[in-house]
Design an enzyme around this catalytic site. Structure first.
Site, PDB file in Angstrom:
ATOM      1  CB  THR A 129      28.494  30.039  52.877  1.00 57.68           C
ATOM      2  OG1 THR A 129      28.855  30.718  54.138  1.00 57.68           O
ATOM      3  CG2 THR A 129      28.251  28.773  53.148  1.00 57.68           C
ATOM      4  CG  HIS A 130      31.778  34.396  52.703  1.00 60.31           C
ATOM      5  ND1 HIS A 130      30.784  35.033  53.242  1.00 60.31           N
ATOM      6  CD2 HIS A 130      31.898  33.576  53.863  1.00 60.31           C
ATOM      7  CE1 HIS A 130      30.728  35.059  54.315  1.00 60.31           C
ATOM      8  NE2 HIS A 130      31.557  34.045  54.765  1.00 60.31           N
ATOM      9  NE  ARG A 131      30.179  29.799  44.122  1.00 61.43           N
ATOM     10  CZ  ARG A 131      29.430  29.191  43.613  1.00 61.43           C
ATOM     11  NH1 ARG A 131      28.460  28.303  44.052  1.00 61.43           N
ATOM     12  NH2 ARG A 131      29.514  29.114  42.156  1.00 61.43           N
ATOM     13  CD  GLN A 132      37.587  33.894  46.078  1.00 61.45           C
ATOM     14  OE1 GLN A 132      38.156  34.565  45.433  1.00 61.45           O
ATOM     15  NE2 GLN A 132      37.960  32.892  47.243  1.00 61.45           N
TER      16      GLN A 132
ATOM     17  CG  LEU B  94      32.235  38.393  48.240  1.00 63.88           C
ATOM     18  CD1 LEU B  94      33.265  39.150  48.829  1.00 63.88           C
ATOM     19  CD2 LEU B  94      32.657  36.962  47.738  1.00 63.88           C
TER      20      LEU B  94
END
Length: 208
Positions: free
Chosen positions: A83-86, A91
């Protein structure tokens, strides 16, 4: 008493419905921690605490083949940790955007007869091929081909265990799908490196 010589047979201990175990020979060397499900498989959704939660998305599965050897303190990262969108400016996994932020990596697979070294980390969605070796302390971010040795952070191929020709012949034999009686009868040749002798014995066994 915990001791390095003891092991946990996964078909006897795993209860998580998101983990499938093929056969009865795969093990985890659990001498230094709280065991496979508590210490190795890292689920944000799907572990003993969260398995009864209503998941916000389909939980990734872990598929473990037969005769898999998993070294002490290995880590397998699993579903819900993506769930940490680069590609976003932030983030941070904000709960009001959590469905949009989640990106599935797919199921993780440990192929028959592979060996995961001590303290290795398997990242989500990776497939470890049949007979592959992951060196201790490695971080595996990409698929590992059958009968290939990888190591490092990120893990990279070091060498193959056998020639490409022998690997192709081994894969064609499907030794880990043989009936237990056949596997046991030909075990002396499986625990060797003469592919010609193994193929001949395989043909003779089936022709009986």
């Amino acid at each position: 008493m915990k001791h390095w010589s003891k092991m946990e047979m996964l078909h006897q201990t795993v209860t998580n419905k998101n983990i499938t175990i093929k056969g009865k020979h795969s093990y985890y060397s659990d001498a230094y921690d709280d065991g496979f499900e508590r210490s190795v498989v890292r689920y944000l959704h799907g572990d003993e605490v969260s398995r009864n939660w209503e998941p916000r998305w389909e939980v990734d599965k872990l598929h473990i083949g037969d005769y898999v050897c998993i070294g002490a303190q290995a880590v397998i990262l699993m579903g819900g940790n993506h769930t940490h969108r680069q590609d976003w400016f932030s983030l941070y996994p904000f709960m009001d955007n959590i469905e949009e932020s989640y990106q599935s990596k797919g199921d993780t697979r440990l192929g028959d007869g592979c060996w995961i070294g001590m303290r290795a980390m398997i990242m989500p969605g990776v497939t470890i091929g049949e007979g592959a070796i992951v060196a201790a302390n490695s971080v595996v971010t990409k698929h590992v081909a059958p009968y290939t040795i990888v190591g490092g952070s990120p893990a990279k191929p070091i060498k193959t265990r056998f020639s490409n020709e022998v690997i192709a012949r081994l894969l064609a034999l499907d030794i880990y799908d043989w009936p237990q009686e056949k596997f046991d009868a030909l075990k002396s040749l499986i625990c060797a490196s003469d592919i010609d002798a193994l193929e001949i014995a395989h043909q003779r066994y089936d022709a009986r």
